[in-house]
Motif scaffolding. Structure first.
Motif, mmCIF file in Angstrom:
data_model
loop_
_atom_site.group_PDB
_atom_site.id
_atom_site.type_symbol
_atom_site.label_atom_id
_atom_site.label_comp_id
_atom_site.label_asym_id
_atom_site.label_seq_id
_atom_site.Cartn_x
_atom_site.Cartn_y
_atom_site.Cartn_z
ATOM 1 N N ASP A 102 0.981 -1.318 0.193
ATOM 2 C CA ASP A 102 -0.086 -0.007 0.118
ATOM 3 C C ASP A 102 0.851 0.999 0.020
ATOM 4 O OD1 ASP A 102 -2.164 -1.983 0.569
ATOM 5 O OD2 ASP A 102 -1.638 -1.908 2.555
ATOM 6 N N GLN A 103 2.128 1.105 -0.158
ATOM 7 C CA GLN A 103 2.901 2.194 -0.067
ATOM 8 C C GLN A 103 3.849 2.706 -1.401
ATOM 9 O OE1 GLN A 103 5.326 0.913 3.400
ATOM 10 N NE2 GLN A 103 3.568 1.538 4.837
ATOM 11 N N PRO A 104 3.874 3.941 -1.726
ATOM 12 C CA PRO A 104 4.143 4.280 -3.063
ATOM 13 C C PRO A 104 5.625 4.258 -3.678
ATOM 14 C CG PRO A 104 3.645 6.113 -1.622
ATOM 15 C CD PRO A 104 3.466 5.072 -0.849
ATOM 16 N N PHE A 105 6.550 4.117 -2.639
ATOM 17 C CA PHE A 105 7.830 4.316 -3.267
ATOM 18 C C PHE A 105 8.825 3.520 -2.423
ATOM 19 C CE2 PHE A 105 11.982 5.997 -4.705
ATOM 20 C CZ PHE A 105 11.918 5.481 -6.004
ATOM 21 N N PHE A 106 10.023 2.879 -2.703
ATOM 22 C CA PHE A 106 10.922 2.443 -1.995
ATOM 23 C C PHE A 106 12.391 2.518 -2.886
ATOM 24 C CE2 PHE A 106 7.385 0.003 -0.179
ATOM 25 C CZ PHE A 106 7.584 0.122 1.302
ATOM 26 N N TYR A 144 -0.566 -3.556 4.484
ATOM 27 C CA TYR A 144 -0.519 -2.654 5.552
ATOM 28 C C TYR A 144 -1.245 -2.879 6.620
ATOM 29 C CZ TYR A 144 1.262 0.979 8.795
ATOM 30 O OH TYR A 144 1.649 1.808 9.927
ATOM 31 N N GLY A 145 -1.054 -2.973 7.914
ATOM 32 C CA GLY A 145 -2.202 -3.144 8.917
ATOM 33 C C GLY A 145 -2.625 -4.524 8.977
ATOM 34 N N ASP A 146 -2.384 -5.661 8.250
ATOM 35 C CA ASP A 146 -3.160 -6.944 8.286
ATOM 36 C C ASP A 146 -1.907 -7.900 8.552
ATOM 37 O OD1 ASP A 146 -4.568 -9.191 7.683
ATOM 38 O OD2 ASP A 146 -5.604 -8.341 6.049
ATOM 39 N N ALA A 167 13.136 -13.259 2.700
ATOM 40 C CA ALA A 167 14.323 -12.863 3.143
ATOM 41 C C ALA A 167 13.952 -11.715 4.049
ATOM 42 C CB ALA A 167 15.466 -12.214 2.270
ATOM 43 N N CYS A 168 13.138 -10.766 3.665
ATOM 44 C CA CYS A 168 12.883 -9.680 4.643
ATOM 45 C C CYS A 168 11.307 -9.039 4.389
ATOM 46 C CB CYS A 168 13.898 -8.354 4.184
ATOM 47 S SG CYS A 168 13.784 -7.919 2.597
ATOM 48 N N LEU A 169 10.951 -8.330 5.276
ATOM 49 C CA LEU A 169 9.786 -7.508 5.303
ATOM 50 C C LEU A 169 10.188 -6.077 5.290
ATOM 51 C CD1 LEU A 169 7.314 -9.319 7.925
ATOM 52 C CD2 LEU A 169 7.445 -9.704 5.491
ATOM 53 N N ILE A 170 9.687 -5.297 4.119
ATOM 54 C CA ILE A 170 10.249 -4.003 3.926
ATOM 55 C C ILE A 170 9.009 -2.956 3.925
ATOM 56 C CG2 ILE A 170 10.723 -3.946 1.803
ATOM 57 C CD1 ILE A 170 13.018 -1.744 2.213
ATOM 58 N N LEU A 171 9.014 -2.011 4.909
ATOM 59 C CA LEU A 171 7.635 -1.259 4.929
ATOM 60 C C LEU A 171 8.086 0.228 5.385
ATOM 61 C CD1 LEU A 171 5.417 -1.988 7.909
ATOM 62 C CD2 LEU A 171 7.634 -3.015 7.645
ATOM 63 N N GLU A 172 7.227 1.042 5.265
ATOM 64 C CA GLU A 172 7.229 2.284 5.998
ATOM 65 C C GLU A 172 6.450 2.027 7.192
ATOM 66 O OE1 GLU A 172 6.751 6.212 3.709
ATOM 67 O OE2 GLU A 172 5.978 4.755 2.228
ATOM 68 N N PRO A 173 7.034 2.464 8.394
ATOM 69 C CA PRO A 173 6.140 1.861 9.610
ATOM 70 C C PRO A 173 4.849 3.012 9.898
ATOM 71 C CG PRO A 173 8.351 3.238 10.282
ATOM 72 C CD PRO A 173 8.408 2.827 8.715
ATOM 73 N N ALA A 174 4.986 4.086 9.136
ATOM 74 C CA ALA A 174 3.723 4.688 9.302
ATOM 75 C C ALA A 174 3.538 5.385 7.934
ATOM 76 C CB ALA A 174 3.556 5.527 10.565
ATOM 77 N N HIS A 225 0.091 8.010 5.759
ATOM 78 C CA HIS A 225 -0.964 8.738 6.046
ATOM 79 C C HIS A 225 -1.992 8.230 6.904
ATOM 80 C CE1 HIS A 225 -2.638 6.498 2.758
ATOM 81 N NE2 HIS A 225 -3.798 6.447 3.537
ATOM 82 N N THR A 226 -1.907 7.181 7.647
ATOM 83 C CA THR A 226 -2.588 6.575 8.722
ATOM 84 C C THR A 226 -1.760 6.075 9.730
ATOM 85 O OG1 THR A 226 -2.651 4.358 7.697
ATOM 86 C CG2 THR A 226 -4.506 5.800 7.327
ATOM 87 N N GLU A 227 -1.915 6.124 11.063
ATOM 88 C CA GLU A 227 -1.255 5.452 12.268
ATOM 89 C C GLU A 227 -1.181 3.961 12.237
ATOM 90 O OE1 GLU A 227 0.641 7.360 15.019
ATOM 91 O OE2 GLU A 227 0.404 8.653 13.172
ATOM 92 N N PRO A 228 -0.219 3.539 12.700
ATOM 93 C CA PRO A 228 -0.205 2.108 12.664
ATOM 94 C C PRO A 228 -1.196 1.518 13.629
ATOM 95 C CG PRO A 228 1.968 2.793 13.574
ATOM 96 C CD PRO A 228 0.950 3.927 13.197
ATOM 97 N N PRO A 229 -2.113 0.336 13.046
ATOM 98 C CA PRO A 229 -3.151 -0.197 14.140
ATOM 99 C C PRO A 229 -2.436 -0.488 15.526
ATOM 100 C CG PRO A 229 -3.319 -1.107 12.015
ATOM 101 C CD PRO A 229 -2.455 -0.314 11.939
ATOM 102 N N PRO A 230 -3.104 -0.403 16.753
ATOM 103 C CA PRO A 230 -2.625 -0.654 17.724
ATOM 104 C C PRO A 230 -1.926 -2.167 17.771
ATOM 105 C CG PRO A 230 -4.550 0.148 18.022
ATOM 106 C CD PRO A 230 -4.394 -0.073 16.866
ATOM 107 N N GLY A 231 -0.655 -2.342 18.331
ATOM 108 C CA GLY A 231 -0.020 -3.377 18.261
ATOM 109 C C GLY A 231 0.630 -4.240 16.792
ATOM 110 N N TYR A 232 0.239 -3.399 15.704
ATOM 111 C CA TYR A 232 0.596 -3.928 14.390
ATOM 112 C C TYR A 232 2.342 -4.019 14.328
ATOM 113 C CZ TYR A 232 1.609 -3.884 9.453
ATOM 114 O OH TYR A 232 1.878 -4.226 8.152
ATOM 115 N N LEU A 233 2.831 -2.833 14.664
ATOM 116 C CA LEU A 233 4.414 -3.003 14.302
ATOM 117 C C LEU A 233 4.955 -3.949 15.420
ATOM 118 C CD1 LEU A 233 5.226 0.864 14.257
ATOM 119 C CD2 LEU A 233 4.945 -0.878 12.334
ATOM 120 N N ALA A 234 4.584 -4.076 16.548
ATOM 121 C CA ALA A 234 5.058 -5.137 17.353
ATOM 122 C C ALA A 234 4.666 -6.746 16.824
ATOM 123 C CB ALA A 234 4.451 -4.992 18.900
#
Length: 441
Positions: free
Chosen positions: A148-152, A181-183, A199-206, A208-217
């Motif tokens: 869901d994120q536009p550019f890496f 994101y968030g699922d 090998a990896c999960l790559i993402l912007e941690p946040a 235009h929306t805040e991460p849902p509670p507990g998502y990043l953990a």
């Protein structure tokens, strides 16, 4: 400024020069004149603080701030002074400069969740180095990418997933898989489907929306359980969410993270940071197979590292992150009130964290519209507001924001007329602006 007065003859000529010499007429697709209304793409002469001037002599309040890279305002005196001091001492040598050690110490004090750091010039190099490191450390092939994120990155592992995938082999594209994101459940399903191959999960941690509670953990736990590397792309969140990025704000520590943009306040510097055992694989003090991590001629240019150190000093001493949030909240409240007052509160929608605001332009059916975006951008430009987004810099004054809100209100009045007519083309002044990622020019 009225529409009949808004003529950009020198900018139009300069755009023609740019297109004749440079593919796309700019060095970043997001800066292309296709992103602006027809014949209304100013070419910049100079900037100071929150203002820029085009080659026609028009002054604008600038948002977006150099694609989010200039969070302190243009030509910030403490940053430019630090740069001047280093330029007189030479910028690049055949051996490391002591400035490299000083800059690394300063960065790791600012981002204490990381053990080591390596600097580069742009974000793509840093994210690609993180992906390569993750593949080397795990022995796995696939990259798990947040969909869901536009550019890496400009590199194949990411660009192959976009509509601009020309020139990238299908076999490369097949090695990148996406998670939403968030699922967490969908991400776990992906990790299970490609068991022992991600090998990896790559993402912007946040975003235009805040991460849902507990998502990043939860992502941290999933990565640990499935043996993959967790990478936070903090190009935008770094120095806008907190000096230590989203990881510092939310308290979830990735294995690797990448920083850039605001780190240099417009000077070219990015960073790959992370756990010592991973980072050292790109070093000399281990007995395993070597990883070609980052090796760039200009990666440690002394004046850019001096700029980064000065930025960190200003952030710490002047409470810049808090100021960005205060300014953004004032702007968002003003824009929402102006839009509601003109009857388009459901159509001009401000989103995102206060330090990183974007806006959506929705049509009569509530769908995103490039035509209505074109109309809105043209009216902002005519009023002296250059705003591909509403991302603030700390150089903005309350008067700048008040003027912006006035111009937004005038643009919203025209927006309402277009909605009532169900035809934005009467006010667009030419072809609609275009999305960056599209298959055909």
């Amino acid at each position: 400024m009225h529409s009949e007065d808004f003529q950009l003859p020198r900018s139009r000529a300069a755009n023609e020069r740019l297109h004749a010499l440079i593919p796309g007429g700019a060095h970043t697709y997001a800066k292309g004149d296709d992103q602006y209304p027809e014949n209304a793409a100013p070419v910049i002469s100079h900037g100071r603080g929150a203002h820029v001037w085009d080659v026609d002599g028009n002054r604008y309040i600038e948002y977006g701030s150099g694609l989010r890279s200039v969070s302190l305002g243009h030509a910030h005196p403490r940053v430019t002074e630090a740069v001047r001091r280093e330029i007189d001492r030479g910028s690049n040598f055949v051996r490391p400069s002591i400035v490299e050690a000083e800059a690394a110490e300063r960065f790791l004090a600012t981002v204490p969740t990381a053990d080591m750091v390596k600097f580069a010039k742009n974000g793509s190099d840093a994210t690609t180095a993180a992906v390569r490191l993750a593949r080397a450390a795990t022995g796995r092939r696939r990259v798990g990418l947040c969909a869901d994120q536009p550019f890496f990155s400009t590199d194949d592992w990411f660009i192959g997933t976009t509509p601009m995938s020309a020139g990238i082999p299908a076999a490369t594209n097949e090695l990148t898989v996406a998670f939403p994101y968030g699922d967490l459940a969908a991400t776990e399903e992906l990790l299970t489907r490609y068991q022992d191959d991600i090998a990896c999960l790559i993402l912007e941690p946040a975003t235009h929306t805040e991460p849902p509670p507990g998502y990043l953990a939860g992502l941290r736990e999933l990565a640990d359980r499935h043996g993959c590397v967790l990478i936070f792309d903090e190009m935008i969140t770094g120095f806008r969410w907190s000096e230590a990025g989203a990881q510092g704000l939310y308290g979830v520590v990735p294995d690797l993270s990448t920083f850039g943009k605001a780190l240099g306040n417009g000077f070219a510097v990015s960073a790959l940071a992370g756990r010592r055992d991973l980072m050292e694989r790109g070093g000399l003090r281990h007995s395993g197979e070597r990883v070609f991590l980052l090796s760039t001629t200009h990666g440690a240019e002394t004046h850019s590292l001096a700029a980064a150190m000065a930025v960190q000093t200003v952030y710490a001493e002047e409470g810049v992150t808090a100021r960005l949030h205060t300014l953004g909240e004032r702007l968002a409240a003003g824009v929402r009130a102006a839009a509601a007052g003109m009857g388009v509160g459901d159509h001009i929608v401000v989103r995102g964290r206060a330090s990183n605001l974007v806006f959506a332009t929705l049509d009569e059916n509530g769908q995103p519209s490039q035509e209505y975006r074109t109309l809105f951008l043209r009216r902002l430009l005519e009023g002296g507001v250059l705003a591909p987004s509403f991302v603030v810099s700390s150089a903005l004054s309350d008067a700048d924001i008040d003027h912006t809100v006035e111009v937004v209100a005038q643009a919203c009045a025209v927006y309402r007329k277009a909605l009532d007519a169900a035809d934005p083309s009467l006010w667009m002044g030419g072809r609609p602006v275009k999305p960056v990622f599209r298959r055909l020019a």
